[in-house]
Design a protein around this motif. Structure first.
Motif, PDB file in Angstrom:
ATOM      1  N   ARG A  16       0.849  -1.180   0.000  1.00 12.48           N
ATOM      2  CA  ARG A  16       0.000   0.000   0.000  1.00 12.48           C
ATOM      3  C   ARG A  16       0.892   1.239   0.000  1.00 12.48           C
ATOM      4  NH1 ARG A  16      -4.710  -0.173   0.745  1.00 12.48           N
ATOM      5  NH2 ARG A  16      -4.507  -2.275   1.526  1.00 12.48           N
TER       6      ARG A  16
ATOM      7  N   PRO B  23      -2.347  -6.568   2.170  1.00 14.80           N
ATOM      8  CA  PRO B  23      -3.736  -6.884   2.457  1.00 14.80           C
ATOM      9  C   PRO B  23      -3.805  -8.224   3.163  1.00 14.80           C
ATOM     10  CG  PRO B  23      -3.254  -7.230   0.153  1.00 14.80           C
ATOM     11  CD  PRO B  23      -1.999  -6.747   0.772  1.00 14.80           C
TER      12      PRO B  23
ATOM     13  N   HIS C 153      -9.351 -10.914   4.083  1.00 14.74           N
ATOM     14  CA  HIS C 153      -9.833 -11.588   2.905  1.00 14.74           C
ATOM     15  C   HIS C 153     -10.182 -10.531   1.861  1.00 14.74           C
ATOM     16  CE1 HIS C 153     -12.378 -14.017   0.366  1.00 14.74           C
ATOM     17  NE2 HIS C 153     -11.767 -15.042   0.896  1.00 14.74           N
ATOM     18  N   PRO C 154      -9.780 -10.760   0.606  1.00 15.04           N
ATOM     19  CA  PRO C 154      -9.990  -9.735  -0.409  1.00 15.04           C
ATOM     20  C   PRO C 154     -11.417  -9.211  -0.455  1.00 15.04           C
ATOM     21  CG  PRO C 154      -8.691 -11.502  -1.279  1.00 15.04           C
ATOM     22  CD  PRO C 154      -9.065 -11.907   0.103  1.00 15.04           C
ATOM     23  N   ARG C 155     -12.367 -10.079  -0.209  1.00 14.97           N
ATOM     24  CA  ARG C 155     -13.735  -9.606  -0.314  1.00 14.97           C
ATOM     25  C   ARG C 155     -14.004  -8.513   0.719  1.00 14.97           C
ATOM     26  NH1 ARG C 155     -17.936 -14.413  -0.738  1.00 14.97           N
ATOM     27  NH2 ARG C 155     -16.010 -15.558  -0.439  1.00 14.97           N
TER      28      ARG C 155
ATOM     29  N   CYS D 293     -11.672  -6.510   1.891  1.00 12.56           N
ATOM     30  CA  CYS D 293     -10.906  -5.327   1.530  1.00 12.56           C
ATOM     31  C   CYS D 293     -11.711  -4.410   0.638  1.00 12.56           C
ATOM     32  CB  CYS D 293      -9.635  -5.709   0.785  1.00 12.56           C
ATOM     33  SG  CYS D 293      -8.492  -6.562   1.835  1.00 12.56           S
ATOM     34  N   ARG D 294     -12.528  -5.004  -0.189  1.00  6.71           N
ATOM     35  CA  ARG D 294     -13.248  -4.193  -1.147  1.00  6.71           C
ATOM     36  C   ARG D 294     -14.109  -3.138  -0.457  1.00  6.71           C
ATOM     37  NH1 ARG D 294     -16.592  -7.817  -4.632  1.00  6.71           N
ATOM     38  NH2 ARG D 294     -15.250  -9.470  -3.871  1.00  6.71           N
TER      39      ARG D 294
ATOM     40  N   ARG E 232     -13.421  -1.190   1.664  1.00 10.12           N
ATOM     41  CA  ARG E 232     -12.719   0.066   1.898  1.00 10.12           C
ATOM     42  C   ARG E 232     -13.147   1.148   0.926  1.00 10.12           C
ATOM     43  NH1 ARG E 232      -7.335  -2.236   1.980  1.00 10.12           N
ATOM     44  NH2 ARG E 232      -7.072  -3.045   4.055  1.00 10.12           N
ATOM     45  N   HIS E 233     -13.466   0.736  -0.245  1.00 17.34           N
ATOM     46  CA  HIS E 233     -13.735   1.750  -1.250  1.00 17.34           C
ATOM     47  C   HIS E 233     -15.173   2.229  -1.211  1.00 17.34           C
ATOM     48  CE1 HIS E 233      -9.811   0.950  -2.724  1.00 17.34           C
ATOM     49  NE2 HIS E 233     -10.091  -0.323  -2.732  1.00 17.34           N
TER      50      HIS E 233
ATOM     51  N   ALA F 232      -8.649 -11.757  -6.131  1.00 13.59           N
ATOM     52  CA  ALA F 232      -8.310 -10.345  -6.015  1.00 13.59           C
ATOM     53  C   ALA F 232      -7.113 -10.153  -5.108  1.00 13.59           C
ATOM     54  CB  ALA F 232      -9.507  -9.572  -5.467  1.00 13.59           C
ATOM     55  N   TYR F 233      -6.289  -9.153  -5.418  1.00 10.14           N
ATOM     56  CA  TYR F 233      -5.244  -8.685  -4.510  1.00 10.14           C
ATOM     57  C   TYR F 233      -5.762  -7.424  -3.861  1.00 10.14           C
ATOM     58  CZ  TYR F 233      -2.037 -11.724  -7.040  1.00 10.14           C
ATOM     59  OH  TYR F 233      -1.423 -12.797  -7.591  1.00 10.14           O
ATOM     60  N   GLY F 234      -6.056  -7.493  -2.580  1.00  6.06           N
ATOM     61  CA  GLY F 234      -6.637  -6.328  -1.936  1.00  6.06           C
ATOM     62  C   GLY F 234      -7.922  -5.984  -2.646  1.00  6.06           C
ATOM     63  N   GLY F 235      -8.074  -4.719  -3.018  1.00  4.58           N
ATOM     64  CA  GLY F 235      -9.306  -4.330  -3.672  1.00  4.58           C
ATOM     65  C   GLY F 235      -9.285  -4.558  -5.174  1.00  4.58           C
TER      66      GLY F 235
ATOM     67  N   THR G 154     -11.926 -15.735  -4.450  1.00  3.10           N
ATOM     68  CA  THR G 154     -13.025 -15.038  -3.788  1.00  3.10           C
ATOM     69  C   THR G 154     -14.360 -15.668  -4.167  1.00  3.10           C
ATOM     70  OG1 THR G 154     -12.838 -13.435  -5.566  1.00  3.10           O
ATOM     71  CG2 THR G 154     -11.922 -12.814  -3.454  1.00  3.10           C
TER      72      THR G 154
END
Lengths: 710, 247
Positions: A221, A523, A526-528, A530-531, A533-534, B28-31, B72
């Motif tokens: 990041r 990250p 789990h990626p799901r 993380c999403r 965040r946006h 996915a990597y992060g977002g 995912t």
């Protein structure tokens, strides 16, 4: 330690160090320092005379154990699959997985093996050395001095190193009498500095680390480039806050805060060094000490001129330390600076000429005719100094040189091939960092004792800088203040500092856990998740005139209430914490910037916030909870509770996502957290049925777009 | 329209059942989502070459298949069993050998110690050593040498030796040719062909298509996180050039 796998080296080192600091606190809690814990020999009988030297049974046991352990260890690490896997984990963790090994279990075993060997040495040492927490912990320096001889890899090397070190300590002890001196320099503490000197020398003798082009971590990041305007406003707010709070404080409390600000500036010195350029130093308080000593011995009048002299001296010493450190990185750099800190503690600060009576009294500042006359005045000076330095650092980060530092952190190889002079850049940033730490000492305005400058004091500085969010000026303030207030906060809070900070970070940034702190720059969730965040992130505070005005009004009202003794000081403190972490973050939703809609239930929330602040301020914290540490914890818990309730009333969940009731298909996957039932309703609206759910997603999407058949 | 949908059974070797199968895999990597619903089948005993430009998601596909990364959404099947979410070490013990991109060895261990790590998959060390040194005599000469000091080609041989010795059910190879001389690449693909003849299913990721297409039974073209086409190497040439040249 699994969580930090793959993080930056700095973060790894600091997490280990903070574990150590926390364990020290726990140990002191269980075995208070003021009680002696004498231990007898394991073996009390038996003696052996070898060439006129008497060996006690205990020592024979120690020597025998060492030899056996060394042989067994070598066999495990070279001859067994488990041992080889332990070395393989260091090389490439995921490759070991791909081979079918279990890296987590393997590393756990190597930590366990290391820890049990350390415990064995503790048992054997117990009769030789009075078991006391901090000296025993700092034996780690001796251990590293020996192990570095074998480059931290070879067992015979470590063995040889430890014999040389042991002999050196004994010889120096035997040949330097109590009043030994070399010119004006007293040598009576030389023996204790031997491990540090040896560590430093051995590290310098290491061959230069080859610059290696390692592949970049893709998912790292990026650290946000700070905003100058925000930093300027932050500085003003800081000074205003300090004036406001400080004027309400009693003398001893002002003194504590003064101390906290001294530490905050020392922590700030790590922002360019570790945060921007990725170097590590465990000796920041040594520089603070040098600054303080220069000020105390030469600038006793407090004239501002001597502050600059102190800063210049520190920066020169910093550059000098950096010169040998240039070739080092990672753990070797950390060790070299630790050795420097120990050396200075024993050989510089212990000199009676340097710190007479083992104290250094730093005067209040004097600028021409203006003279600071009280702790409060000096506190304001420190707050101003912090704000100014912080703004200079932010400007620096945004300058060409700042970009160069960051480039050096990201890839030294790329920098070298681009023709960037790594040497001058490194020396420069070390000098700058030492100068800032020195300024913290020269402006401290209080009396230091020798023990303030030990390695065990510097370690938490580095730790808290990272925990607070390395590379961020605000993190340095938080980290430093916490450390300064640690004597009040007692052991529990200090041991739990990491947890507290993570809570604070979460609250400060709803829905954004991407702070470059202990989260390890990668990250992990789990990626799901993380999403999310946006989604639904609240806008920043800055463009919100009304919100800022409301915050200022609230702060001013609290200050007035405290000034007129309507509320107690602890009530004020609690209310300010609640204001900062539970109220400010949701203000943008209630008083949105022009052109944006209010979000959530605004009316009830506004009323609730006022009630929350008033109740917080009126709770008699001081009478209700006797221990200051537990009071702080209670206030933090209260804040968390308040923040969660606020979000609940507003209709925001703690991760900052908006709960949408009455599902609209527009919201699927975008801005909402839908329950299963809602999702089904929404899906039906756009024409998804059971049949469609059973085919692969791409096919289904194609059908929905109106093209394909089923 | 459905004919273009990736993964819809259009392959030649679809008569035999797939040994490795990805169904609607997203990752996915992060977002940042990298795979947008990948469907891929490696039939038993076949070599499937996964081709595509940079950033298409080839390496991510391998990471999902070998268990290093959890998708995912979507499923991974090995020999018909659902292995979605099963860890890499468990898959390795069940006969999946993965040679990751450019770093299939432990640089600080000796050649022999590197080979010892292959024994987690359930073969004994004597067998591993015998196979490795017979196949690559140069490794035999250097068994006590630290692997990081081997040449790039020798390192890749060491990584491949594991694939040979374990006799895996599935072999996943990522960018075997990266940074190696054409002659060495030829030699390595010779080995791949030999492993294929033993009945091992192989998924090989490559950016440079020519050499691998000589070995592969099937090829899949991947673009932007999706499989764009699957077929015999001769059938997908147009798709391939379109993928690389953006035609």
């Amino acid at each position: 330690m699994r969580g930090i796998e793959g993080a930056q080296e700095v973060v790894k080192i600091v997490v280990t160090v903070s574990l150590m600091v926390a364990l020290i606190f726990v140990a002191l809690w269980i075995w208070p320092e003021d009680q002696a814990h004498p231990l007898g020999n394991l073996v009390s009988t038996g003696e052996l005379k070898v060439a006129g030297v008497t060996l006690t049974g205990q020592r024979l046991l120690t020597i025998g154990t060492a030899i056996v352990v060394a042989i067994v260890l070598r066999f495990i690490l070279r001859g067994t699959r488990l041992g080889i896997a332990m070395r393989a984990v260091v090389d490439d963790r995921s490759l070991l997985k791909l081979n079918g090994g279990r890296p987590d279990r393997t590393s756990m075993l190597s930590w366990a093996l290391g820890a049990s060997l350390a415990a064995v040495s503790g048992v054997l040492l117990a009769s030789e050395q009075a078991p006391s927490v901090i000296p025993l912990t700092l034996l780690v320096v001796n251990a590293y001095a020996a192990a570095v001889v074998g480059r931290l890899r070879s067992i015979p090397g470590a063995f040889a190193g430890s014999i040389v070190l042991g002999l050196a300590i004994s010889y120096v002890g035997a040949y330097t009498p109590a009043d030994a001196a070399w010119g004006p320099i007293a040598l009576d503490n030389l023996q204790r500095a031997v491990p540090a000197i040896m560590l430093f020398l051995v590290i310098l003798a290491q061959p230069q680390v080859r610059l290696r082009a390692h592949s970049l971590q893709r998912a790292r990041r990026p650290m946000p480039v700070p905003n100058q305007r925000l930093a300027a406003i932050g500085g003003l707010v800081l000074v205003a806050t300090v004036v406001g709070i400080g004027s309400l404080m009693s003398g001893p409390d002002q003194n504590t805060l003064l101390k906290g600000f001294g530490f905050a500036i020392a922590t700030l010195s790590l922002v360019p060094l570790t945060g921007y350029s990725g170097q590590i130093s465990l000796a920041q308080l040594t520089f603070t000490g040098i600054g303080a000593v220069v000020m105390a011995s030469w600038g006793a009048s407090g004239d501002v001129f001597w502050v600059f002299v102190a800063v210049a001296v520190c920066s020169a010493v910093g550059a000098l330390v950096a010169l040998p450190a240039l070739r080092l990185s990672g753990i070797y750099l950390a060790l070299a600076t630790a050795a420097f800190a120990i050396f200075c503690y024993w050989m510089v600060f212990q000199q009676q000429d340097v710190m007479p009576g083992s104290t250094a009294s730093v005067p209040y500042l004097k600028i021409g005719p203006l003279e600071v006359g009280s702790d409060f005045g000096q506190l304001v000076v420190l707050a101003v100094a912090f704000a100014v330095i912080a703004n200079v650092l932010v400007a620096l980060r945004r300058s060409a040189w700042g970009r160069r530092l960051t480039a050096m952190r990201d890839s030294p190889v790329a920098c070298a091939t681009l023709g960037l002079n790594l040497m001058s850049t490194k020396v420069g940033v070390f000098a700058l960092s030492a100068a800032i730490a020195g300024a913290g000492g020269a402006l401290a305005g209080r009396t230091f004792v020798v023990d303030d400058f030990g390695l065990d004091q510097s370690l938490p500085i580095t730790m808290l800088a990272v925990v607070g969010g390395i590379g961020s000026v605000g993190g340095a303030l938080l980290g430093g203040l916490l450390l300064g207030v640690a004597p009040i906060a007692t052991t529990a809070l200090a041991a739990n500092a990491i947890g507290v900070f993570r809570v604070l970070q979460r609250l400060g940034h709803p829905g954004d856990l991407g702070h470059a702190g202990l989260h390890g720059d990668r990250p992990r969730a789990h990626p799901r998740r993380c999403r999310s965040r946006h989604r639904g992130r609240l806008p920043g505070l800055l463009p919100l005139r009304e919100a800022i005005a409301a915050a200022i009004v609230a702060a001013a009202a609290l200050w007035l209430a405290a000034r007129t003794e309507l509320i107690a000081n602890w009530g004020l403190f609690a209310a300010v914490v609640v204001l900062a972490f539970a109220v400010l973050p949701v203000l943008p939703a209630i008083l949105p910037p022009p052109g944006e809609n209010r979000r959530g239930r605004v009316g009830p929330t506004a009323v609730w916030l006022v009630v929350l602040l008033a109740v917080t301020a009126l709770i008699p914290w001081e009478n209700a909870i006797g221990s200051t540490g537990f009071r702080l914890i209670a206030i933090l818990g209260w804040t968390v509770l308040g923040a969660l309730t606020t979000l609940g009333i507003l209709g925001l969940d703690p991760t900052g996502r908006l709960n949408v009731s009455g599902a609209s298909p527009d919201h699927i996957g975008l801005d909402s957290s839908l329950g299963d039932a809602e999702a089904m309703v929404a899906a039906a609206e756009v024409g998804v049925d059971e049949e469609l759910l059973s085919v692969p997603t791409p096919v289904a999407l194609e059908v929905l777009r109106g093209g394909g058949d089923r | 329209m459905s004919a273009q949908i990736p993964g819809s059974r259009s392959g030649a070797a679809s008569s035999s059942k797939p040994l490795l199968e990805l169904r609607g895999v997203t990752a996915a990597y992060g977002g940042i989502q990298v795979l947008h619903g990948v469907d891929l089948e490696v039939p038993e005993g076949a070599v499937l070459a996964l081709l595509g430009p940079n950033g298409a998601g080839k390496t991510t596909t391998i990471s999902v298949a070998c268990g290093l990364m959890e998708p995912t959404a979507g499923k991974v099947y090995m020999a018909g069993a659902d292995v979605t979410g099963v860890g890499a070490e468990e898959l390795a013990r069940r006969g999946v050998v993965t040679v990751p991109e450019g770093k299939g060895i432990f640089p600080n261990l000796t050649v022999k110690e590197n080979l010892l790590m292959a024994t987690y998959a359930g073969v004994d060390m004597d067998h591993v050593e015998a196979v490795a040194y017979e196949q690559f005599p140069r490794l035999g000469e250097r068994r006590t040498q630290v692997a990081g000091t081997l040449s790039g080609g020798e390192q890749q041989m060491l990584a491949m030796a594991r694939g040979l010795a374990v006799n895996p059910a599935v072999l996943l190879l990522d960018e075997l040719s990266m940074g190696l001389a054409p002659l060495v690449v030829e030699e390595l693909y010779g080995i791949v062909a030999r492993i294929a003849r033993t009945g091992t299913s192989i998924l090989v990721v490559e950016q440079f298509a020519r050499t691998v297409l000589g070995v592969a039974d099937l090829a899949a073209v991947m673009v932007n996180g999706r499989v764009r086409a699957v077929g015999r190497p001769s059938e997908i040439e147009n798709e391939l050039s379109a993928a690389y040249f953006g035609v």
